[in-house]
Design an enzyme around this catalytic site. Structure first.
Site, PDB file in Angstrom:
ATOM      1  N   GLY A   1       7.473 -13.358  -2.514  1.00 57.72           N
ATOM      2  CA  GLY A   1       7.457 -14.161  -1.291  1.00 57.72           C
ATOM      3  C   GLY A   1       8.784 -14.177  -0.564  1.00 57.72           C
ATOM      4  O   GLY A   1       9.064 -15.073   0.229  1.00 57.72           O
TER       5      GLY A   1
ATOM      6  N   ILE B   1      -7.522  -6.496   3.788  1.00 65.23           N
ATOM      7  CA  ILE B   1      -8.119  -7.576   4.586  1.00 65.23           C
ATOM      8  C   ILE B   1      -9.530  -7.131   4.951  1.00 65.23           C
ATOM      9  O   ILE B   1      -9.722  -6.024   5.465  1.00 65.23           O
ATOM     10  CB  ILE B   1      -7.299  -7.817   5.877  1.00 65.23           C
ATOM     11  CG1 ILE B   1      -5.860  -8.205   5.540  1.00 65.23           C
ATOM     12  CG2 ILE B   1      -7.985  -8.867   6.742  1.00 65.23           C
ATOM     13  CD1 ILE B   1      -5.708  -9.526   4.779  1.00 65.23           C
TER      14      ILE B   1
ATOM     15  N   ASN C   1       1.535  -7.009   9.361  1.00 66.76           N
ATOM     16  CA  ASN C   1       2.001  -6.666   8.011  1.00 66.76           C
ATOM     17  C   ASN C   1       3.387  -6.043   8.087  1.00 66.76           C
ATOM     18  O   ASN C   1       3.768  -5.480   9.118  1.00 66.76           O
ATOM     19  CB  ASN C   1       1.034  -5.667   7.352  1.00 66.76           C
ATOM     20  CG  ASN C   1       1.462  -5.306   5.936  1.00 66.76           C
ATOM     21  OD1 ASN C   1       1.827  -6.193   5.156  1.00 66.76           O
ATOM     22  ND2 ASN C   1       1.452  -4.028   5.610  1.00 66.76           N
TER      23      ASN C   1
ATOM     24  N   HIS D   1       5.763  -3.249   6.048  1.00 68.79           N
ATOM     25  CA  HIS D   1       5.685  -2.166   5.055  1.00 68.79           C
ATOM     26  C   HIS D   1       7.087  -1.584   4.868  1.00 68.79           C
ATOM     27  O   HIS D   1       7.799  -1.380   5.859  1.00 68.79           O
ATOM     28  CB  HIS D   1       4.713  -1.073   5.554  1.00 68.79           C
ATOM     29  CG  HIS D   1       4.601   0.086   4.623  1.00 68.79           C
ATOM     30  ND1 HIS D   1       3.826   0.027   3.475  1.00 68.79           N
ATOM     31  CD2 HIS D   1       5.192   1.301   4.641  1.00 68.79           C
ATOM     32  CE1 HIS D   1       3.941   1.198   2.844  1.00 68.79           C
ATOM     33  NE2 HIS D   1       4.761   1.973   3.527  1.00 68.79           N
TER      34      HIS D   1
HETATM   35  C1  GRF Z   1       8.201  -5.787  -0.157  1.00 67.50           C
HETATM   36  O1  GRF Z   1       8.566  -4.482  -0.539  1.00 67.50           O
HETATM   37  C2  GRF Z   1       7.470  -5.732   1.148  1.00 67.50           C
HETATM   38  O2  GRF Z   1       7.839  -4.608   1.910  1.00 67.50           O
HETATM   39  C3  GRF Z   1       6.065  -5.573   0.756  1.00 67.50           C
HETATM   40  O3  GRF Z   1       5.915  -6.358  -0.410  1.00 67.50           O
HETATM   41  C4  GRF Z   1       7.159  -6.306  -1.144  1.00 67.50           C
HETATM   42  C5  GRF Z   1       7.494  -7.651  -1.723  1.00 67.50           C
HETATM   43  O4  GRF Z   1       7.662  -8.530  -0.667  1.00 67.50           O
HETATM   44  N1  GRF Z   1       5.227  -5.976   1.838  1.00 67.50           N
HETATM   45  P1  GRF Z   1       7.988 -10.104  -0.938  1.00 67.50           P
HETATM   46  O5  GRF Z   1       9.346 -10.184  -1.627  1.00 67.50           O
HETATM   47  O6  GRF Z   1       6.893 -10.657  -1.847  1.00 67.50           O
HETATM   48  O7  GRF Z   1       8.004 -10.701   0.436  1.00 67.50           O
END
Ligand code: GRF
Length: 194
Positions: free
Chosen positions: A11, A92, A106, A108
């Site tokens: 998160g 989704i 999203n 990425h």
């Molecule tokens: C990150 O690499 C992000 O790019 C992908 O999920 C991974 C973890 O994200 N969407 P977070 O730390 O849980 O926000």
């Protein structure tokens, strides 16, 4: 704007968005954190800051359609305007995408369209970037459509791939880039919304 954040893990992007909304006084409120997990870092963070959490996963339902209908009604019940995927690792449902056109976003961890698509997430992305010999990588914020990582790109930011980089060192550099990029992309989206 009433936002729902969908998470599956740490998160850290959720946290970056939450703090940016407050610090930049953005016209948005994170109303709910939805996760396919019953417990994860994002859920802990949401609880700490009094944000409603919802555990919703397909395994709780008899069919994909029931799952999609349940997700839709949860979103409608809270009058959600925009859905931000932040480390959410499930698809989704098409019915939800259809109900929220250009309102599901999203992030990425690569410069899409390169190194995206089904199965390309987490460390696999950075392993592929390094193996390709690319000297640049980065992150992409894009609209979500029916195909993984194929929706219209909203904003990108890039970082160097350095000699001696490991997937871990590259992932850390890209993640820091994400934490700047996502709030900037949200700000742009909110400026555009009527
Ligand atoms: C990150 O690499 C992000 O790019 C992908 O999920 C991974 C973890 O994200 N969407 P977070 O730390 O849980 O926000």
């Amino acid at each position: 704007k009433r936002l729902a954040v969908f998470c599956s893990g740490t998160g850290s992007n959720f946290k970056a968005l939450f703090h940016a909304i407050i610090e930049r006084e953005l016209p948005a409120e994170i109303v709910m954190c939805l996760s396919n997990r019953s417990q994860c870092g994002a859920i802990d963070f949401a609880k700490e800051y009094g944000i409603e959490t919802l555990h919703l996963s397909e395994s709780q339902f008899g069919s994909h359609d029931d799952f999609a209908r349940a997700m839709l009604s949860e979103l409608r019940d809270r009058q959600i305007d925009m859905i931000l995927l932040a480390g959410y690792l499930r698809k989704i449902p098409d019915a939800v995408i259809a109900a929220y056109p250009e309102k599901i976003v999203n992030i990425h961890p690569s410069l899409l369209p390169q190194f995206g698509g089904h199965g390309m997430y987490g460390m696999r992305v950075h392993e592929a970037v390094i193996a390709s010999g690319e000297t640049r990588s980065g992150a992409t914020v894009h609209f979500v459509n029916e195909e993984y990582d194929k929706g219209r790109i909203i904003m990108q930011n890039h970082v160097p791939v350095l000699p001696g980089d490991t997937p871990k060192t590259l992932a850390e550099r890209v993640l820091r880039c994400e934490h700047r990029l996502y709030p900037a992309a949200l700000e742009k989206l909110l400026d555009k919304q009527p």
